[in-house]
Every structure is written in C-alpha cells, then in structure tokens.
Design an enzyme around this catalytic site. Structure first.
Site, PDB file in Angstrom:
ATOM      1  N   LYS A 199       1.192  -1.556  -0.136  1.00  0.00           N
ATOM      2  CA  LYS A 199       0.199   0.005  -0.225  1.00  0.00           C
ATOM      3  C   LYS A 199       0.609   1.212  -0.181  1.00  0.00           C
ATOM      4  O   LYS A 199       0.429   2.289  -0.441  1.00  0.00           O
ATOM      5  CB  LYS A 199      -0.660   0.242   1.049  1.00  0.00           C
ATOM      6  CG  LYS A 199      -0.184  -0.374   2.788  1.00  0.00           C
ATOM      7  CD  LYS A 199       0.310   0.735   3.465  1.00  0.00           C
ATOM      8  CE  LYS A 199       0.838   0.735   4.068  1.00  0.00           C
ATOM      9  NZ  LYS A 199       1.318   1.225   5.224  1.00  0.00           N
ATOM     10  N   THR A 256      -2.672   4.980   4.220  1.00  0.00           N
ATOM     11  CA  THR A 256      -1.929   5.192   3.740  1.00  0.00           C
ATOM     12  C   THR A 256      -2.528   6.222   2.535  1.00  0.00           C
ATOM     13  O   THR A 256      -1.546   7.673   2.106  1.00  0.00           O
ATOM     14  CB  THR A 256      -1.400   4.402   3.511  1.00  0.00           C
ATOM     15  OG1 THR A 256      -1.517   3.783   4.303  1.00  0.00           O
ATOM     16  CG2 THR A 256       1.028   4.788   3.667  1.00  0.00           C
TER      17      THR A 256
END
Length: 346
Positions: A199, A256
């Site tokens: 990610k 994120t």
C-alpha cells in the site's frame, strides 16, 4: 483474576515503536525500549519526549529506554520489531546472540511494513530465517490502518495481529487491546504482510495526484486499481484474497493514501509539486518505505510474470526519472479491460 504483567522489549524508538511502547506501558506491562541513539535515549529517559518523531507528546515515566539490547530483552515475554525494513536482518542477527546468551524464547512481533530488497522476502520470513524455532515461541505480524500520531492522541484505531498460530496472535491481541486500540486476529500472514507493504507504493502515487491537483475521482481510481494489483500479487504469493478487503488491505490503503501523516503520501505530494526525489528523501528525516518496496514489487512482479501497471509506472517515476504526466497518460490509454478478472489474469 488479574493478568500478570508482561515484560516486553520494543526494538526501535521511532514514531511507531515509541508510541507502541507507550501504549504497552499504559496497558500495565513492563516495557523497555531499545535504540542505538544515545541522544534519543537520554531525551526519552530524562524529558520523556521524542520530539524528532512525535511532537508535543509526553511518554510515561515508567517507560525505560536503553542502548543495551541485552538489557532490553532480559526476561522478555515478547520482543517487538519496529524498525526500518533494511535493518530487520542485522538486528535479528544481533537479537539471536542475545537470546542464546539469555536462554529465553519470547514471542516475536514485527510492526514494520516492507519487503527485503534483493531477496523480496517478507519480514517475518527474514526474522524467522535468522532466529530458529528453539529461540522463539512464535512469530506475529502487527499491521493495519494506523498512524503513530493518531494512536498517541488515543484516536480509535484497529489493527490486525496475524500468525499461523492463533494462540500467539491472541496473546499479542491481549497485550495491546484497550479502549482506543482494538486488535483483530488473522492467520493469513502472507496477505497481512503483502497488504501492509505494497500500500505504500500506492500511497506515493496518491500523494503525486494530490500534488498535481487531481481530484477525488483520480484518487479513488488509483486506490481501487491499486488494491487490485496488491491482491493480484498477494494471491500469487499464496495469500487469501479476502484479507485484502480487511484492515491490512483496503483499510491500510485508505489511511495511507489520504493522510498527511503518511511519509509515503508526503513524498508523492512533493514529487507531484515538482521537487526532486533525492531532496525529498534528504529532507524527510525518516524512512520512506514505499520507495524500496516499489523496487522489490517491480522485480517480484516480473519474476512472477504478473501485470502490475501502476507499480511499473511508479517504478519508472522513482527509479528511471520518468515524466509523471507521461506515465499517467500511459496508464489511461492502455487497452480496455474487464474490471472483474481472475487473480491470475492480467
């Protein structure tokens, strides 16, 4: 009956390691935090602050920071790695010598997110390669949508503790759980580690889009198709696809890709604004894990013969100094595809 206090060694006094150590102290555990910085240890022990990493936060006085790995690990029931990916192996090697000397078998935990460069190995693989079974009671991965700054503020945070041994995952769940930090268990170690690592690549891309003033549509597209690539790679490595719809998959991706707390997002944002990568790295002052992870993902995808167009575009930007707008145009003008594909198809 009251739970017995656990002794926990936390290796790494950066933002995440120090805040997790603080949480563990607040939960009633005996915690020693290990760092290799004399200045940082002095600040934490005398001022109970860690200003370079977490501003305006006071750590519990009961938290002891040490430069001595043996002192930190002596009597430990758990040893938590919260250090950059590139030093996981050498620190594991140091830890093994200490464990041999002390004749103890703690449960090992790692809360780092990345892959080892060169070998492309997941971090639990690196640790267990270096520390044989006779010197550990288990290996648990601690990963999910979490920022140290928000945990420090006692914001509601949910994280996954993953282990092939569910009892070990439950043991880690127990030492961390409190009113603001909720832990779920999982046995899909591969999926949890892959989601946590990859990610960061997509987060750099999300930052780039923000820096270039693209809107919400573009960011949603990137996260959605980025998740498809994470899932494709994870499943090729043996992960359960359902894991990527959980905390360490879509959850970690969202947090994120949308937060200024993310070093990866901030790196991408500055790239989008036209700054040079070398300057960004130098000025960040902390590790940007997505840069090395992108290289590992690119090489691993090629090795597995997978199509990972976003990852390839990010690799070209980070390692080949490619023009960002040209890479975006290449992604947008690829041949049309069906959205619903089998994981082993391009």
């Amino acid at each position: 009956m009251k739970e017995m206090t656990k002794k926990i060694a936390v290796l790494g006094a950066g933002s995440w390691g120090s805040i997790l150590a603080s949480v563990l102290v607040e939960n009633g555990n005996q915690v020693m935090l290990w760092t290799n910085s004399e200045e940082q240890a002095k600040e934490l022990n005398e001022k109970h602050t860690n200003e370079h990493y977490i501003h305006d936060y006071t750590y519990p006085k009961e938290l002891i920071t040490t430069l001595d790995l043996k002192e930190a690990v002596t009597g430990a029931d758990f040893v938590l790695f919260a250090i950059p990916t590139k030093v996981i192996r050498p620190v594991a090697q140091q830890l093994l010598e200490v464990l041999k000397e002390l004749s103890i078998k703690p449960i090992l935990i790692h809360a780092s997110k990345g892959l080892e460069l060169g070998t492309h190995k997941r971090l639990s693989q690196v640790i267990t390669e270096e520390i044989p079974e006779e010197y550990r009671s288990g290996m648990v991965v601690f990963s999910g949508p979490s920022h140290a700054e928000e945990v420090a503020n006692k914001d509601i945070t949910l994280i996954t503790a993953a282990s092939q041994n569910l009892d070990n995952a439950r043991a880690v769940q127990k030492i961390f759980m409190n009113k603001y930090l909720r832990i779920y268990t999982n046995t899909d170690v591969i999926g949890v580690e892959v989601g946590g690592a990859f990610k960061n690549i997509i987060a750099i891309g999300a930052g780039i889009l923000h820096g270039l003033k693209y809107g919400d549509d573009a960011k949603a597209a990137l996260m959605t198709r980025g998740l498809a690539e994470i899932s494709r790679l994870g499943v090729a490595l043996g992960a359960d696809p359902s894991t990527f719809m959980g905390l360490s998959g879509v959850g970690d991706l969202i947090v994120t890709c949308t937060s200024v707390h993310s070093r990866n997002w901030r790196c991408g944002n500055q790239l989008g604004e036209g700054k040079k990568l070398d300057d960004i790295i130098q000025n960040m002052g902390m590790v940007i894990e997505g840069i090395n992870t992108c290289k590992a993902a690119y090489e691993l995808g090629n090795q597995l013969n997978l199509t990972l167009p976003i990852c390839h575009a990010m690799y070209n930007v980070l390692y080949n100094d490619a023009d960002i707008q040209e890479e975006i145009e290449k992604l947008m003008t690829r041949p049309g595809k069906s959205e619903i594909e089998k994981y082993d198809e391009c």
